[in-house]
Design a protein around this motif. Structure first.
Motif, PDB file in Angstrom:
ATOM      1  N   VAL A 347      70.637  41.934  44.014  1.00  0.00           N
ATOM      2  CA  VAL A 347      71.557  41.278  44.752  1.00  0.00           C
ATOM      3  C   VAL A 347      71.760  41.118  44.586  1.00  0.00           C
ATOM      4  N   ARG A 348      73.112  40.873  44.024  1.00  0.00           N
ATOM      5  CA  ARG A 348      74.786  40.591  43.479  1.00  0.00           C
ATOM      6  C   ARG A 348      75.443  41.879  42.897  1.00  0.00           C
ATOM      7  N   LYS A 349      77.217  42.123  43.180  1.00  0.00           N
ATOM      8  CA  LYS A 349      77.732  42.602  42.418  1.00  0.00           C
ATOM      9  C   LYS A 349      77.320  42.446  40.930  1.00  0.00           C
ATOM     10  N   ALA A 350      78.182  43.503  40.216  1.00  0.00           N
ATOM     11  CA  ALA A 350      78.030  43.718  39.106  1.00  0.00           C
ATOM     12  C   ALA A 350      79.583  43.100  38.368  1.00  0.00           C
ATOM     13  N   VAL A 351      79.179  42.502  37.559  1.00  0.00           N
ATOM     14  CA  VAL A 351      80.759  41.596  36.717  1.00  0.00           C
ATOM     15  C   VAL A 351      81.195  42.397  35.424  1.00  0.00           C
ATOM     16  N   THR A 352      82.119  42.637  35.559  1.00  0.00           N
ATOM     17  CA  THR A 352      82.900  43.098  34.377  1.00  0.00           C
ATOM     18  C   THR A 352      82.989  41.827  33.401  1.00  0.00           C
ATOM     19  N   PHE A 353      82.075  42.096  32.560  1.00  0.00           N
ATOM     20  CA  PHE A 353      82.344  40.881  31.192  1.00  0.00           C
ATOM     21  C   PHE A 353      83.343  41.114  30.007  1.00  0.00           C
ATOM     22  N   LYS A 354      84.435  40.584  29.545  1.00  0.00           N
ATOM     23  CA  LYS A 354      85.616  40.529  28.769  1.00  0.00           C
ATOM     24  C   LYS A 354      84.397  40.872  27.710  1.00  0.00           C
ATOM     25  N   ASP A 355      83.587  40.374  27.288  1.00  0.00           N
ATOM     26  CA  ASP A 355      83.077  40.179  26.506  1.00  0.00           C
ATOM     27  C   ASP A 355      81.167  41.046  25.835  1.00  0.00           C
ATOM     28  N   VAL A 356      82.050  42.735  27.061  1.00  0.00           N
ATOM     29  CA  VAL A 356      80.817  43.005  26.750  1.00  0.00           C
ATOM     30  C   VAL A 356      81.535  44.573  27.371  1.00  0.00           C
ATOM     31  N   THR A 369      70.370  43.878  34.383  1.00  0.00           N
ATOM     32  CA  THR A 369      70.005  42.628  34.869  1.00  0.00           C
ATOM     33  C   THR A 369      70.751  42.030  35.735  1.00  0.00           C
ATOM     34  N   TYR A 370      72.473  41.218  35.556  1.00  0.00           N
ATOM     35  CA  TYR A 370      72.745  40.356  35.950  1.00  0.00           C
ATOM     36  C   TYR A 370      73.012  40.998  37.603  1.00  0.00           C
ATOM     37  N   GLU A 371      72.928  42.647  37.938  1.00  0.00           N
ATOM     38  CA  GLU A 371      72.567  42.737  39.409  1.00  0.00           C
ATOM     39  C   GLU A 371      71.482  42.811  39.944  1.00  0.00           C
ATOM     40  N   MET A 372      70.376  42.513  39.385  1.00  0.00           N
ATOM     41  CA  MET A 372      69.265  41.859  39.288  1.00  0.00           C
ATOM     42  C   MET A 372      69.151  40.228  40.215  1.00  0.00           C
ATOM     43  N   GLY A 373      69.690  39.659  39.614  1.00  0.00           N
ATOM     44  CA  GLY A 373      69.747  38.742  39.598  1.00  0.00           C
ATOM     45  C   GLY A 373      69.483  37.217  38.011  1.00  0.00           C
ATOM     46  N   PHE A 374      69.579  38.506  37.499  1.00  0.00           N
ATOM     47  CA  PHE A 374      68.446  37.648  36.267  1.00  0.00           C
ATOM     48  C   PHE A 374      70.043  36.387  35.613  1.00  0.00           C
ATOM     49  N   PHE A 375      70.257  35.913  34.902  1.00  0.00           N
ATOM     50  CA  PHE A 375      70.798  35.161  33.602  1.00  0.00           C
ATOM     51  C   PHE A 375      71.755  34.899  34.874  1.00  0.00           C
ATOM     52  N   THR A 376      72.231  33.264  34.402  1.00  0.00           N
ATOM     53  CA  THR A 376      72.964  32.518  35.065  1.00  0.00           C
ATOM     54  C   THR A 376      74.702  31.968  34.264  1.00  0.00           C
ATOM     55  N   ILE A 377      75.786  32.088  34.605  1.00  0.00           N
ATOM     56  CA  ILE A 377      77.043  32.961  34.439  1.00  0.00           C
ATOM     57  C   ILE A 377      78.036  31.276  34.441  1.00  0.00           C
ATOM     58  N   LEU A 378      78.009  30.926  33.658  1.00  0.00           N
ATOM     59  CA  LEU A 378      78.902  29.869  33.235  1.00  0.00           C
ATOM     60  C   LEU A 378      80.527  30.160  33.912  1.00  0.00           C
ATOM     61  N   ASP A 379      80.672  31.533  32.753  1.00  0.00           N
ATOM     62  CA  ASP A 379      82.431  31.513  33.271  1.00  0.00           C
ATOM     63  C   ASP A 379      82.124  32.924  33.292  1.00  0.00           C
ATOM     64  N   SER A 380      82.425  33.263  34.898  1.00  0.00           N
ATOM     65  CA  SER A 380      82.486  35.490  35.035  1.00  0.00           C
ATOM     66  C   SER A 380      82.803  35.773  34.747  1.00  0.00           C
ATOM     67  N   LYS A 381      83.705  35.539  33.345  1.00  0.00           N
ATOM     68  CA  LYS A 381      84.338  36.779  32.219  1.00  0.00           C
ATOM     69  C   LYS A 381      83.676  36.530  31.406  1.00  0.00           C
ATOM     70  N   LYS A 382      82.506  35.698  30.847  1.00  0.00           N
ATOM     71  CA  LYS A 382      81.721  36.021  29.298  1.00  0.00           C
ATOM     72  C   LYS A 382      80.336  36.450  29.642  1.00  0.00           C
ATOM     73  N   PHE A 383      79.879  36.881  28.849  1.00  0.00           N
ATOM     74  CA  PHE A 383      78.393  36.881  29.464  1.00  0.00           C
ATOM     75  C   PHE A 383      77.432  36.380  28.086  1.00  0.00           C
TER      76      PHE A 383
END
Length: 480
Positions: A347-356, A369-383
């Motif tokens: 349901v959303r595009k993948a994010v490249t997390f700098k800590d993953v 799982t992020y693409e499926m809509g799980f997890f709320t992210i405050l800092d788009s650079k970190k998971f």
């Protein structure tokens, strides 16, 4: 070293899950080394600030439920009783879980029994047939349909010598054990030869007279199979398969009645899937699957959930035979479990997390799982993959990812919790929806949500399984 090595927390939900299939995949939360270094709270306190991602309407919907009535006939012979050994290959995505034993049942010819509560559209049911001298005389396999399925297994006049079984079944919405008019009827033959089973393409070489009875007189020349039996990776038509193999559960290979008592079918016999899975779990799972652990006593509050997820190869224990139910769970570990348990549209595009980094053991799980809509992210650079989760984090992650909705009076629903006043306004509808859907389990005090408590492996097993029940993916269990 890979912190999870999927052989403990999970071996792949199902021998192949996206899982389900017939081969284990490593594990998830078991070998995970628990970091002692301080981590920044991400999910626990994330709601103090405006999240980066915007809520999205998701298309997740419950699985279609099914049940079946199984009857056994022999129009042209003199057998009075037969033993039906029933097992299940649960469908998950486009694959199947490893076969699970569901009991040995002693039928009088023309008797029927109901199997209910927890079967899904597409689950495959396997029936191995034995005579009262414990001789293997037949094999059938069929797929559960929407609603109730009426299944008839018809034996030859002399099944000890002619081991061919006719399987006739279809939708039975009015539950009268008869395939409904104007619906598809599946009708085919399986032949056993030296414990090899062949799903026959046609009835041309079969003496069909002995398989005819009232309601069963029409026999098609070409076998009428479900599409999943004729196409794809799990097609069976025209193929020969082993009725027994070295990986089967012990209960599926021993003489009927030698390991568990035979269940006598009577006029009103009915069996719930969850009860059968629990009753036969210890001897009903494939070889090599551990379902009991030295630190999980029989009366442990989450035992049923832990054991069933282990049986499904979603989770596992540690090399020393323990499970460590009180160990904390990290965001990466939760992502790995969610990836195995739920198959959802992106349901959303993948994010490249700098800590993953790409080589991180849970990179794919976090991304998917992020693409499926799980997890709320405050800092788009970190998971923050090693961040330990609190109970609130698990609850909100499930509620948002599975799109739980609530429109009634949250105050009334939440009044069952003595600490309801501690639930923040932006979380109340989510918690109320989870409560109404039977997802939330609190221990030791069922009235305390304890949202700030660190989530343990036992907590996650219970909440995750309950979410799967509410989504129609698994059978409810007879748990306290």
């Amino acid at each position: 070293m890979n912190p999870i090595n999927l052989t403990y927390w999970s071996k792949l939900f199902v021998a192949a899950v996206s899982v389900v299939a017939l081969s284990p995949i490593s594990s998830v939360l078991a070998e995970s080394k628990l970091s002692n270094s301080p981590q920044t709270q991400l999910l626990a306190n994330q709601f103090d600030r405006q999240p980066v991602d915007i809520p999205i309407i998701r298309d997740f919907s419950p699985e279609k439920k099914s049940e079946f009535t199984l009857a056994i006939w022999q129009p042209g012979g003199t057998i009075s009783e037969v033993i039906a050994r029933v097992s299940i290959k649960s469908k998950y995505g486009e694959k199947y879980h490893q076969e699970r034993f569901l009991g040995d049942y002693k039928y009088k010819i023309k008797q029927k029994a109901k199997f209910t509560k927890g079967f899904k559209l597409g689950d495959r049911i396997v029936v191995r047939l034995y005579d009262t001298s414990d001789r293997f005389i037949g094999y059938s396999e069929f797929a559960c349909l929407t609603g109730n399925t009426a299944v008839n297994l018809i034996l030859s006049a002399n099944p000890s010598e002619y081991q061919v079984v006719r399987t006739l079944y279809g939708v039975d919405m009015n539950n009268d054990s008869v395939v409904d008019n104007n619906t598809t009827t599946y009708d085919y033959f399986t032949e056993v030869n030296n414990q090899k089973v062949t799903f026959l393409n046609s009835s041309e070489n079969i003496n069909i007279i002995q398989y005819k009875a009232a309601g069963f007189s029409q026999v098609a020349t070409t076998g009428a199979y479900p599409i999943s039996f004729t196409e794809g990776d799990f097609a069976l038509v025209g193929k020969s398969i082993n009725a027994f193999n070295s990986n089967l559960a012990k209960a599926l290979t021993v003489t009927p009645g030698s390991l568990v008592p035979l269940t006598q079918i009577n006029q009103n016999s009915s069996f719930a899937l969850g009860q059968l899975l629990s009753q036969y779990r210890q001897i009903g799972v494939a070889k090599g699957i551990q379902v009991s652990f030295s630190d999980i006593p029989n009366n442990y509050w989450a035992k049923e959930y832990i054991a069933e997820l282990a049986a499904m190869e979603v989770i596992g224990g540690f090399p020393n035979g323990t499970f460590r139910p009180n160990a904390p769970v990290t965001r990466a570990e939760l992502a790995a479990l969610l990836q195995k348990v739920f198959i959802k549209s992106k349901v959303r595009k993948a994010v490249t997390f700098k800590d993953v980094p790409r080589q991180y053991w849970a990179y794919d799980a976090i991304r998917e799982t992020y693409e499926m809509g799980f997890f709320t992210i405050l800092d788009s650079k970190k998971f923050n993959p090693t961040q330990k989760l609190k109970r609130l984090d698990i609850l909100i992650t499930l509620a948002k990812g599975l799109n739980y909705k609530f429109t009634g009076s949250a105050t009334n629903v939440l009044s069952v919790y003595s600490d309801a006043s501690s639930i923040r306004s932006e979380h109340r509808n989510f918690i109320a929806a989870l409560t109404e859907n039977g997802v939330i389990i609190n221990h030791p005090n069922k009235k305390l949500l304890n949202t700030k408590k660190v989530a343990t492996r036992a907590d996650v097993c219970a909440l995750l399984y309950r979410a799967m029940v509410s989504a129609g993916k698994v059978a409810d269990l007879p748990s306290k």
